[in-house]
Design a protein around this motif. Structure first.
Motif, PDB file in Angstrom:
ATOM      1  N   PRO A 138       0.834  -1.214   0.000  1.00 50.60           N
ATOM      2  CA  PRO A 138       0.000   0.000   0.000  1.00 50.60           C
ATOM      3  C   PRO A 138       0.858   1.249   0.000  1.00 50.60           C
ATOM      4  N   LEU A 139       0.310   2.290  -0.605  1.00 49.98           N
ATOM      5  CA  LEU A 139       1.034   3.553  -0.640  1.00 49.98           C
ATOM      6  C   LEU A 139       1.120   4.141   0.756  1.00 49.98           C
ATOM      7  N   PRO A 140       2.270   4.771   1.069  1.00 54.87           N
ATOM      8  CA  PRO A 140       2.395   5.379   2.398  1.00 54.87           C
ATOM      9  C   PRO A 140       1.417   6.532   2.534  1.00 54.87           C
ATOM     10  N   PRO A 141       0.948   6.771   3.733  1.00 57.01           N
ATOM     11  CA  PRO A 141      -0.006   7.882   3.917  1.00 57.01           C
ATOM     12  C   PRO A 141       0.650   9.214   3.598  1.00 57.01           C
ATOM     13  N   ILE A 142      -0.142  10.125   3.046  1.00 57.28           N
ATOM     14  CA  ILE A 142       0.367  11.452   2.701  1.00 57.28           C
ATOM     15  C   ILE A 142       0.521  12.272   3.971  1.00 57.28           C
ATOM     16  N   ALA A 143       1.743  12.791   4.164  1.00 59.62           N
ATOM     17  CA  ALA A 143       2.007  13.565   5.371  1.00 59.62           C
ATOM     18  C   ALA A 143       1.207  14.865   5.332  1.00 59.62           C
ATOM     19  N   LYS A 144       0.562  15.150   6.437  1.00 60.53           N
ATOM     20  CA  LYS A 144      -0.202  16.389   6.529  1.00 60.53           C
ATOM     21  C   LYS A 144       0.739  17.569   6.605  1.00 60.53           C
ATOM     22  N   GLU A 145       0.489  18.568   5.781  1.00 63.14           N
ATOM     23  CA  GLU A 145       1.370  19.724   5.743  1.00 63.14           C
ATOM     24  C   GLU A 145       1.259  20.511   7.043  1.00 63.14           C
ATOM     25  N   ARG A 146       2.407  20.804   7.636  1.00 66.47           N
ATOM     26  CA  ARG A 146       2.412  21.571   8.869  1.00 66.47           C
ATOM     27  C   ARG A 146       2.308  23.051   8.520  1.00 66.47           C
ATOM     28  N   CYS A 147       1.401  23.737   9.181  1.00 66.44           N
ATOM     29  CA  CYS A 147       1.187  25.154   8.908  1.00 66.44           C
ATOM     30  C   CYS A 147       1.351  25.971  10.174  1.00 66.44           C
ATOM     31  N   CYS A 148       1.817  27.182   9.996  1.00 66.12           N
ATOM     32  CA  CYS A 148       2.005  28.096  11.114  1.00 66.12           C
ATOM     33  C   CYS A 148       0.647  28.476  11.700  1.00 66.12           C
ATOM     34  N   GLU A 149       0.576  28.492  13.005  1.00 67.79           N
ATOM     35  CA  GLU A 149      -0.670  28.830  13.677  1.00 67.79           C
ATOM     36  C   GLU A 149      -1.059  30.304  13.491  1.00 67.79           C
ATOM     37  N   ILE A 150      -0.087  31.118  13.145  1.00 71.79           N
ATOM     38  CA  ILE A 150      -0.361  32.552  13.001  1.00 71.79           C
ATOM     39  C   ILE A 150      -0.714  32.895  11.560  1.00 71.79           C
ATOM     40  N   CYS A 151       0.233  32.714  10.652  1.00 72.63           N
ATOM     41  CA  CYS A 151       0.030  33.152   9.263  1.00 72.63           C
ATOM     42  C   CYS A 151      -0.559  32.075   8.366  1.00 72.63           C
ATOM     43  N   GLU A 152      -0.585  30.819   8.843  1.00 69.30           N
ATOM     44  CA  GLU A 152      -1.146  29.675   8.114  1.00 69.30           C
ATOM     45  C   GLU A 152      -0.305  29.268   6.909  1.00 69.30           C
ATOM     46  N   GLU A 153       0.923  29.779   6.840  1.00 67.46           N
ATOM     47  CA  GLU A 153       1.837  29.357   5.773  1.00 67.46           C
ATOM     48  C   GLU A 153       2.446  28.012   6.146  1.00 67.46           C
ATOM     49  N   ALA A 154       2.745  27.194   5.117  1.00 72.61           N
ATOM     50  CA  ALA A 154       3.351  25.884   5.359  1.00 72.61           C
ATOM     51  C   ALA A 154       4.742  26.056   5.956  1.00 72.61           C
ATOM     52  N   ILE A 155       5.073  25.191   6.894  1.00 77.03           N
ATOM     53  CA  ILE A 155       6.401  25.204   7.509  1.00 77.03           C
ATOM     54  C   ILE A 155       7.214  24.101   6.853  1.00 77.03           C
ATOM     55  N   HIS A 156       8.263  24.482   6.145  1.00 81.90           N
ATOM     56  CA  HIS A 156       9.090  23.520   5.425  1.00 81.90           C
ATOM     57  C   HIS A 156      10.374  23.274   6.197  1.00 81.90           C
ATOM     58  N   GLY A 157      10.794  22.018   6.226  1.00 88.09           N
ATOM     59  CA  GLY A 157      12.067  21.694   6.857  1.00 88.09           C
ATOM     60  C   GLY A 157      11.965  21.669   8.373  1.00 88.09           C
ATOM     61  N   TYR A 158      13.114  21.507   8.990  1.00 88.42           N
ATOM     62  CA  TYR A 158      13.182  21.402  10.450  1.00 88.42           C
ATOM     63  C   TYR A 158      13.141  22.777  11.088  1.00 88.42           C
ATOM     64  N   ARG A 159      12.308  22.920  12.097  1.00 91.43           N
ATOM     65  CA  ARG A 159      12.240  24.168  12.835  1.00 91.43           C
ATOM     66  C   ARG A 159      12.765  23.920  14.237  1.00 91.43           C
ATOM     67  N   SER A 160      13.883  24.524  14.572  1.00 89.19           N
ATOM     68  CA  SER A 160      14.484  24.303  15.874  1.00 89.19           C
ATOM     69  C   SER A 160      13.566  24.852  16.969  1.00 89.19           C
TER      70      SER A 160
END
Length: 326
Positions: free
Chosen positions: A4-26
């Protein structure tokens, strides 16, 4: 059985601006625990107030930031569309310039390279006293700083080191390719100072520039150094450009100019040099399409980007090509 295909990862979005968060956020200790906030300082500043403000007021700040972010994204999108249209304008006009050159010189290669170059400011006028005084103040500051060193080799600030490295890199390339230096100088001669407009009342004279001049003239006092530079000023200069920009070029000899001025070439000429470092230059020359803007306002919406001249550089000759439609 097909895996089976792996589940599609839900895009993480900023709680303030709602923009997608790409990469690792320290993790940020100043943010609320488990908060999902992007790297924007605006969003982070608002997030730190989440548990300090009344919920309706906090939500109001969030909505204001979302509108600000949306307006910024729309502004960037509009600017990208404008620059894309500008690229299309350049491409179409460059092709017309190529066809005009081929009509006048049929033996040229249909793929002859085109270089876009800016235009230097051209209005000549008296050098105002306030500009002279501002230049004097800049020189006095750099001379005072330079006097604290015994030799230019002691100066190792990052900006000074980068400028010197860039100069050495350019000089190495041009010293190995005489034809490339000749082409670069001729293109600059056609332009007549499109980059000089940024010199204003500082002329890019840096600490290293002054200290090297002192090294070359050990008997000079600080007053002598100052007079040496001020005496090179012309009574008439190009208005709105560097104080040393005259109708015949720079009023300073090369050894008195900054590393920035001695190493600088505009984008297309610099790209030509980088390409030449890897490959031989085409034997049939190139076409220089000159435009009305200076180097520094080349992408400005207010700048004029019209073609002001077309020149064919072939061997040692420079042939002016008629502008299509003239």
């Amino acid at each position: 059985m097909v895996d089976p295909l792996p589940p599609i990862a839900k895009e993480r979005c900023c709680e303030i601006c709602e923009e997608a968060i790409h990469g690792y956020r320290s993790p940020q200790s100043i943010l609320p625990r488990n908060a999902l906030i992007c790297h924007s300082v605006h969003c982070q500043r608002i997030a730190t107030q989440k548990h300090q403000l009344h919920p309706p007021l906090y939500q109001r700040l969030v909505e204001i930031e979302r509108r600000r972010k949306q307006a910024e994204c729309e502004r960037i999108a509009d600017e990208n569309r404008r620059l894309k249209l500008l690229d299309q304008k350049f491409a179409a006009e460059n092709e017309k310039a190529r066809q005009s050159a081929l009509q006048q010189c049929p033996r040229l290669s249909p793929n002859i390279r085109i270089v876009n170059i800016p235009s230097g400011l051209s209005r000549l006028g008296p050098l105002p006293k306030p500009r002279i005084e501002a230049y004097r103040a800049h020189l006095e500051e750099k001379i005072e700083e330079a006097a604290q060193f015994s030799h230019s080799s002691e100066i190792n600030t990052s900006a000074e080191v980068r400028a010197l490295r860039r100069l050495k890199r350019v000089e190495k390339l041009l010293s190995e390719r005489d034809e490339l230096r000749s082409i670069s100088d001729r293109l600059c001669g056609i332009c007549k100072g499109g980059c000089c407009a940024g010199g204003k009342e500082h002329a890019y004279i840096s600490l290293s520039t002054i200290r090297r001049f002192m090294d070359d003239h050990p008997a000079f006092s600080p007053a002598d150094v100052l007079d040496s530079y001020l005496n090179k000023l012309s009574t008439e200069t190009i208005e709105g450009s560097c104080v040393n920009h005259t109708n015949t070029g720079c009023g300073l000899p090369r050894e008195m100019r900054s590393d920035t001025c001695n190493s600088f070439y505009c984008n297309d000429i610099n790209n030509l040099q980088l390409e030449a470092a890897e490959n031989e230059l085409a034997s049939d020359g190139l076409i220089a399409v000159q435009r009305a803007h200076t180097h520094w306002d080349r992408e400005s919406a207010a700048a004029c980007h019209d073609v002001t001249g077309i020149h064919l550089l072939n061997g040692e000759s420079v042939v002016e090509i008629s502008i299509p439609g003239d």
